[in-house]
Design a protein around this motif. Structure first.
Motif, PDB file in Angstrom:
ATOM      1  N   ASP A  97       0.821  -1.209   0.000  1.00  0.00           N
ATOM      2  CA  ASP A  97       0.000   0.000   0.000  1.00  0.00           C
ATOM      3  C   ASP A  97       0.861   1.268   0.000  1.00  0.00           C
ATOM      4  O   ASP A  97       0.380   2.345   0.305  1.00  0.00           O
ATOM      5  CB  ASP A  97      -0.943   0.000   1.204  1.00  0.00           C
ATOM      6  CG  ASP A  97      -0.207  -0.073   2.526  1.00  0.00           C
ATOM      7  OD1 ASP A  97       1.028  -0.287   2.526  1.00  0.00           O
ATOM      8  OD2 ASP A  97      -0.856   0.086   3.575  1.00  0.00           O
ATOM      9  N   LYS A  98       2.148   1.126  -0.382  1.00  0.00           N
ATOM     10  CA  LYS A  98       3.074   2.258  -0.379  1.00  0.00           C
ATOM     11  C   LYS A  98       3.756   2.398  -1.736  1.00  0.00           C
ATOM     12  O   LYS A  98       4.017   1.411  -2.413  1.00  0.00           O
ATOM     13  CB  LYS A  98       4.168   2.049   0.668  1.00  0.00           C
ATOM     14  CG  LYS A  98       3.653   1.914   2.068  1.00  0.00           C
ATOM     15  CD  LYS A  98       4.763   1.566   3.020  1.00  0.00           C
ATOM     16  CE  LYS A  98       4.155   1.358   4.404  1.00  0.00           C
ATOM     17  NZ  LYS A  98       5.103   0.824   5.327  1.00  0.00           N
ATOM     18  N   LYS A  99       4.070   3.640  -2.096  1.00  0.00           N
ATOM     19  CA  LYS A  99       4.938   3.871  -3.247  1.00  0.00           C
ATOM     20  C   LYS A  99       6.337   3.478  -2.805  1.00  0.00           C
ATOM     21  O   LYS A  99       6.820   3.963  -1.778  1.00  0.00           O
ATOM     22  CB  LYS A  99       4.896   5.338  -3.670  1.00  0.00           C
ATOM     23  CG  LYS A  99       5.790   5.643  -4.860  1.00  0.00           C
ATOM     24  CD  LYS A  99       5.673   7.108  -5.264  1.00  0.00           C
ATOM     25  CE  LYS A  99       6.528   7.403  -6.473  1.00  0.00           C
ATOM     26  NZ  LYS A  99       6.407   8.813  -6.889  1.00  0.00           N
ATOM     27  N   ILE A 100       6.969   2.585  -3.547  1.00  0.00           N
ATOM     28  CA  ILE A 100       8.277   2.085  -3.116  1.00  0.00           C
ATOM     29  C   ILE A 100       9.353   2.394  -4.158  1.00  0.00           C
ATOM     30  O   ILE A 100       9.057   2.667  -5.320  1.00  0.00           O
ATOM     31  CB  ILE A 100       8.234   0.557  -2.856  1.00  0.00           C
ATOM     32  CG1 ILE A 100       7.751  -0.227  -4.086  1.00  0.00           C
ATOM     33  CG2 ILE A 100       7.361   0.235  -1.680  1.00  0.00           C
ATOM     34  CD1 ILE A 100       8.802  -0.998  -4.777  1.00  0.00           C
ATOM     35  N   VAL A 160       7.920   2.403  -7.933  1.00  0.00           N
ATOM     36  CA  VAL A 160       6.648   1.816  -8.344  1.00  0.00           C
ATOM     37  C   VAL A 160       5.570   2.275  -7.367  1.00  0.00           C
ATOM     38  O   VAL A 160       5.728   2.141  -6.149  1.00  0.00           O
ATOM     39  CB  VAL A 160       6.702   0.271  -8.359  1.00  0.00           C
ATOM     40  CG1 VAL A 160       5.420  -0.297  -8.938  1.00  0.00           C
ATOM     41  CG2 VAL A 160       7.903  -0.241  -9.124  1.00  0.00           C
ATOM     42  N   ASN A 161       4.488   2.793  -7.889  1.00  0.00           N
ATOM     43  CA  ASN A 161       3.372   3.231  -7.053  1.00  0.00           C
ATOM     44  C   ASN A 161       2.676   2.041  -6.409  1.00  0.00           C
ATOM     45  O   ASN A 161       2.749   0.912  -6.904  1.00  0.00           O
ATOM     46  CB  ASN A 161       2.362   4.025  -7.886  1.00  0.00           C
ATOM     47  CG  ASN A 161       2.882   5.398  -8.246  1.00  0.00           C
ATOM     48  OD1 ASN A 161       3.420   6.102  -7.400  1.00  0.00           O
ATOM     49  ND2 ASN A 161       2.735   5.770  -9.504  1.00  0.00           N
ATOM     50  N   ALA A 162       1.966   2.289  -5.328  1.00  0.00           N
ATOM     51  CA  ALA A 162       1.240   1.249  -4.595  1.00  0.00           C
ATOM     52  C   ALA A 162       0.237   0.563  -5.514  1.00  0.00           C
ATOM     53  O   ALA A 162      -0.470   1.224  -6.275  1.00  0.00           O
ATOM     54  CB  ALA A 162       0.521   1.861  -3.402  1.00  0.00           C
ATOM     55  N   GLY A 163       0.231  -0.767  -5.471  1.00  0.00           N
ATOM     56  CA  GLY A 163      -0.729  -1.543  -6.251  1.00  0.00           C
ATOM     57  C   GLY A 163      -0.466  -1.563  -7.740  1.00  0.00           C
ATOM     58  O   GLY A 163      -1.338  -1.951  -8.519  1.00  0.00           O
TER      59      GLY A 163
END
Length: 171
Positions: free
Chosen positions: A89-92, A116-119
């Motif tokens: 659930d986080k931008k990593i 990479v954005n969440a999801g």
């Protein structure tokens, strides 16, 4: 014939599912149903990657990284293509620790920070500068060793540090 049998089996299975289960889905919000759909799509993509002989480098903290098997020499250095699936659930961001990257035993810099954005999913890459190593082209690469870490892109806190990954060539 197999498709027909599978379809009949699926129909029988659906008819045996309790009606209360169907009611649970009808009570869910659009966002909840969308989250279920995203999870199913991610899982199907992971299975497709495995079936397609893509090498999974890791799956941890809701993040998966796969080698595509594609690599090439570029103006910036050696490019190794990957697929990243971020089910968290986080931008990593995924980064190699520079002091933990080596090609054929030569310590080298890696100039990549993949976000990479969440999801979401991303076709990304890592670029290795082979200038300071005794390597002329990607044909000379036998082994890449790297340690990656994942951090929360919004507040720059480290989520996890992965064990060293060793990639043998040719892929």
């Amino acid at each position: 014939m197999k498709k027909m049998i599978m379809m009949i089996f699926t129909l029988i299975l659906l008819m045996t599912i309790s009606p209360s289960l169907a009611e649970d889905y009808s009570k869910m919000s659009t966002n909840e149903l969308h989250d279920i759909q995203k999870s199913i799509r991610s899982e199907l993509l992971k299975r497709d990657l495995v079936i397609g002989n893509k090498t999974r480098l890791f799956e941890q903290d809701g993040v998966s990284l796969y080698l595509t098997g594609d690599y090439k020499d570029t103006l910036l250095g050696f490019q190794l293509n990957v697929i990243i699936i971020n089910d968290s659930d986080k931008k990593i961001s995924i980064c190699p620790e520079d002091t933990k990257v080596s090609v054929n035993g030569w310590e080298i810099p890696c100039m990549t920070n993949t976000q990479v954005n969440a999801g979401k999913k991303l076709k990304g890459y890592f670029v290795f500068n082979l200038e300071n190593a005794d390597i002329i082209s990607s044909d000379d690469i036998e082994e890449i060793e790297l340690r990656l870490y994942i951090y929360d892109h919004d507040n720059y806190t480290r989520i996890s540090t992965l064990e060293p990954i060793i990639i043998q060539f040719p892929l």
